[in-house]
Design a protein around this motif. Sequence first.
Motif, mmCIF file in Angstrom:
data_model
loop_
_atom_site.group_PDB
_atom_site.id
_atom_site.type_symbol
_atom_site.label_atom_id
_atom_site.label_comp_id
_atom_site.label_asym_id
_atom_site.label_seq_id
_atom_site.Cartn_x
_atom_site.Cartn_y
_atom_site.Cartn_z
ATOM 1 N N ALA A 8 1.072 -1.499 0.010
ATOM 2 C CA ALA A 8 -0.034 0.347 0.150
ATOM 3 C C ALA A 8 1.031 0.936 -0.469
ATOM 4 O O ALA A 8 2.106 1.294 0.911
ATOM 5 N N ASN A 9 0.515 2.315 -0.270
ATOM 6 C CA ASN A 9 1.224 3.063 -0.309
ATOM 7 C C ASN A 9 -0.391 4.457 -0.064
ATOM 8 O O ASN A 9 -1.027 3.908 0.615
ATOM 9 N N GLN A 10 -0.422 5.726 -0.166
ATOM 10 C CA GLN A 10 -0.933 6.862 0.465
ATOM 11 C C GLN A 10 -1.781 7.171 -1.161
ATOM 12 O O GLN A 10 -3.438 7.108 -0.493
ATOM 13 N N TYR A 11 -2.358 5.964 -1.563
ATOM 14 C CA TYR A 11 -3.358 5.578 -3.011
ATOM 15 C C TYR A 11 -3.810 4.690 -3.312
ATOM 16 O O TYR A 11 -5.278 4.646 -2.947
ATOM 17 N N THR A 13 -4.053 0.245 -2.573
ATOM 18 C CA THR A 13 -3.632 -0.799 -1.559
ATOM 19 C C THR A 13 -4.228 -1.697 -2.222
ATOM 20 O O THR A 13 -5.200 -2.385 -3.420
ATOM 21 N N THR A 28 -8.385 1.983 -3.668
ATOM 22 C CA THR A 28 -8.648 3.395 -3.580
ATOM 23 C C THR A 28 -8.421 3.951 -2.132
ATOM 24 O O THR A 28 -9.414 3.063 -1.667
ATOM 25 N N SER A 29 -7.947 4.876 -1.722
ATOM 26 C CA SER A 29 -7.563 5.193 -0.637
ATOM 27 C C SER A 29 -9.003 5.616 -0.281
ATOM 28 O O SER A 29 -9.636 5.878 0.572
ATOM 29 N N ASP A 30 -10.292 6.235 -1.442
ATOM 30 C CA ASP A 30 -11.813 6.205 -0.861
ATOM 31 C C ASP A 30 -12.447 5.618 -0.905
ATOM 32 O O ASP A 30 -13.490 5.796 -0.948
ATOM 33 N N ASP A 89 7.029 -2.524 1.371
ATOM 34 C CA ASP A 89 5.731 -1.697 1.805
ATOM 35 C C ASP A 89 4.458 -1.844 0.970
ATOM 36 O O ASP A 89 3.838 -1.220 0.408
ATOM 37 N N THR A 90 5.500 -1.083 -0.510
ATOM 38 C CA THR A 90 5.209 -0.914 -1.517
ATOM 39 C C THR A 90 5.863 -1.798 -2.598
ATOM 40 O O THR A 90 4.818 -1.721 -3.974
ATOM 41 N N ARG A 121 -0.036 6.719 -8.359
ATOM 42 C CA ARG A 121 -1.456 6.593 -8.415
ATOM 43 C C ARG A 121 -0.840 5.464 -9.254
ATOM 44 O O ARG A 121 -1.890 4.507 -9.909
#
Length: 290
Positions: A8-11, A13, A28-30, A89-90, A121
């Motif tokens: 995962a990253n900030q955008y 998973t 997505t993070s949303d 992590d990514t 992204r």
Amino acid sequence: MPSLKRIANQYLTVDVSSFGAEMQALDTSDGKSWLWNGDAAFWNGRSPVLFPIVGKAPGDAVMIDGQSYPMNQHGFARRAEFTLASSSDTMCRYELASSPATKAVFPFEFLLAVEHVLEGRKLTVVAEVSNRDERPMPFGLGFHPAFVWPLPDAAGQDHIVTLDNQAEPALARLEGGLIAPGKLASPFKAGRLVLDPSMFKQDAMIFPEGAGKGLRYGAEGGPSLHFTFENLPNLALWQKPGAPFLCVEPWHGMAAEKDGSKELAKRPYSLTLPPGEVRRFAFTVEIVNE
């Protein structure tokens, strides 16, 4: 039992299973989910990796140097347990090495590595095939990811596939799972195809050449997924009739031709890898949530 690795990253998973090194989720993070959920009522695949063949073989067998070997559709990698070789992590890298079980159906020493890598992204899925044998190794390699149709927040909207090269590649169809002779007129117009479930009543739409190195799958004026392809000249689009997904499948290799050679090396777009060499294949998908 298969294990699951989350990157995962900030955008984004992404979950990847050790079984088949197959992606299980792309969110997505949303909180929106973009990958098909594998509902077995339609199709339990999500994003299988196809090796050492793409598509079907006549009688579910391939010939290698004149000898017949059993081979199920799309090969054995998608039903094999991989080993997690490295991760962060990514990023995660799974590997499948030849074994007595694989050599009974594919008589070569090989290593198949599958990486999932996040960068911003974008998700990139890489397959590397290494020939560890002492003789040339024929094979095909393909990706088979399924994405939701309709896309999130796009119910009721036209969904369109747009080729980056604006081409109109000829269409091939399957007969009994094998490539039918002859080519059909392209369903693309200036690189644009408005999707309709009726297009898949005759199984997958296959474009052996000319589809280019990138495309966009998206809703008219709404969210979309942009793909780029590396070393993957063939393209297929597929939906199981009535199922809410679309498979965007970049390949290097296709099903055997109807009434064609049974030799693996002579299947359309098969590769033959010299001893000690490695080939890389990859696709990148970027979510544009407009």
